[in-house]
Design an enzyme around this catalytic site. Structure first.
Site, PDB file in Angstrom:
ATOM      1  NE  ARG A  38       5.110  61.405  15.237  1.00 27.06           N
ATOM      2  CZ  ARG A  38       5.556  61.873  16.384  1.00 27.06           C
ATOM      3  NH1 ARG A  38       6.682  61.394  16.881  1.00 27.06           N
ATOM      4  NH2 ARG A  38       4.913  62.825  17.028  1.00 27.06           N
ATOM      5  CG  LEU A  63       4.019  59.510  20.530  1.00 28.58           C
ATOM      6  CD1 LEU A  63       3.216  59.076  19.307  1.00 28.58           C
ATOM      7  CD2 LEU A  63       5.379  58.840  20.516  1.00 28.58           C
ATOM      8  CB  SER A  64       8.477  64.623  21.819  1.00 28.57           C
ATOM      9  OG  SER A  64       8.485  64.673  23.228  1.00 28.57           O
ATOM     10  CB  ALA A  65       7.553  67.621  17.587  1.00 28.08           C
TER      11      ALA A  65
END
Length: 361
Positions: A38, A63-65
């Site tokens: 990530r 970016l989402s969690a």
């Protein structure tokens, strides 16, 4: 949105935490998450936050969690050979993980509103192909990204087996999204602050299930004050792979099988979850007793004997646990067997480069 799991020190640590919290539940999803770091999708200077369960945004890049992405990946129920459409594809992080599961004979398309983000996604994908050993341990369906508004897709567009929308969808756009889905397909999108899984069960029938409470920015709608008709966004065509490309896929597949580096038979990207043992300390509680001195009531602090016993028992338990724990062995560096095998073959350098996808590493 995020913060549901503890922060990790690296990508594997993050996935361990997601597994422990039951956000990552299946082997194929775990493999995909471990295969792609990530942190590689963060800008330089921001990578320290990559392994926290938090969303990240810098300009148009978002970016989402991790807990959101893991729920999405599980809800899509991905399989090899499926077609996938990512509405609001962003950095390409999710699309690339999907590509590792659906394989080289799937379809992997993404549409993103911002041109600079599409360029960033293409750079990240190119870096993954050229520099990541995970690329040689999987068969990737490479994502293809286009610039455009996902609410303006051409009406004659083909339908997909799996669709994800990474922005909040209003109720009046729900049917628009559903039409893009094949019968038997799965659509995952946030509607009214709920991440929702929708399965198309027939030409005009769907089943819906709420997965997780979320908070997403809404889809961007173009305001056209001049009354002009928006230009329809054309998605990439569905193309048949060339014979040369098919040959490369099958040669690499055969060599991967011979070297025993096939992720379908070896979970080389998995590791046993060895959580660091956190030693818990109890503070000795102080209690006050009162004694009479003359005519005055004076508080006199003293230690709680009960707490002392609890503290001693806790220390004894920790000592027993430490006796049972074997010293950690240093991790051996992973070897890219496929790459080594190709380089050892008596082939022209140009053919070796082709089989390696002209990788630089």
């Amino acid at each position: 949105m995020g913060g549901a799991v503890s922060a990790g020190e690296d990508n594997d640590d993050l996935i361990d935490n997601l597994k422990e919290a039951q956000y990552v539940r299946t082997e194929r999803v775990e493999q995909a998450f471990r295969a792609i770091d990530r942190g590689d999708y963060y800008l330089d200077g921001y990578r320290d936050n990559a392994y926290k369960d938090l969303a990240w945004k810098h300009g148009n890049i978002h970016l989402s969690a991790p807990c959101i992405y893991s729920e999405v990946m599980e809800a899509l129920k991905l399989q090899q050979g499926l077609s996938f459409l990512n509405l609001g594809s962003g950095t390409g992080y999710l699309s690339t993980m999907v590509g590792l599961i659906i394989g080289p004979f799937g379809v992997n398309h993404g549409i993103e509103l911002h041109k600079d983000v599409v360029e960033y996604a293409r750079e990240r994908l190119d870096d993954f192909i050229k520099n990541s050993d995970s690329f040689d341990r999987f068969e990737l369906c490479e994502p293809h990204f286009v610039v455009g508004n996902c609410l303006e897709i051409s009406t004659d567009s083909h339908q997909y087996d799996r669709i994800y929308c990474g922005a909040g969808v209003q109720k009046d756009h729900e049917n628009y999204m559903k039409i893009l889905l094949k019968v038997g397909g799965i659509l995952v999108m946030p509607i009214e602050d709920q991440l929702t899984q929708i399965i198309r069960t027939g030409q005009s029938s769907w089943e819906s299930k709420n997965i997780l409470a979320v908070s997403f920015a809404p889809l961007v709608q173009q305001n056209r004050t001049d009354g002009s008709k928006p230009k329809a966004v054309v998605l990439p065509p569905l193309t048949v792979r060339s014979l040369q490309d098919l040959a490369r896929i099958y040669i690499r597949r055969t060599l991967r099988s011979l070297t025993g580096d096939d992720c379908a038979t070896r979970c080389s990207t998995q590791r046993a979850s060895q959580k660091r043992k956190r030693r818990r300390f109890r503070r000795r509680r102080r209690i006050n007793t009162y004694v009479f001195v003359g005519n005055q009531l004076i508080p006199q602090p003293m230690d709680s004997e009960e707490d002392e016993c609890i503290e001693e028992e806790s220390k004894d338990e920790e000592r027993e646990k430490e006796k049972d724990v074997e010293p950690a062995k240093p991790e051996e560096p992973q070897v890219n067997h496929l790459r080594m095998k190709i380089l050892s073959l008596p082939l022209p350098e140009s053919l070796k480069a082709y089989l390696l996808y002209h990788r630089e590493k």
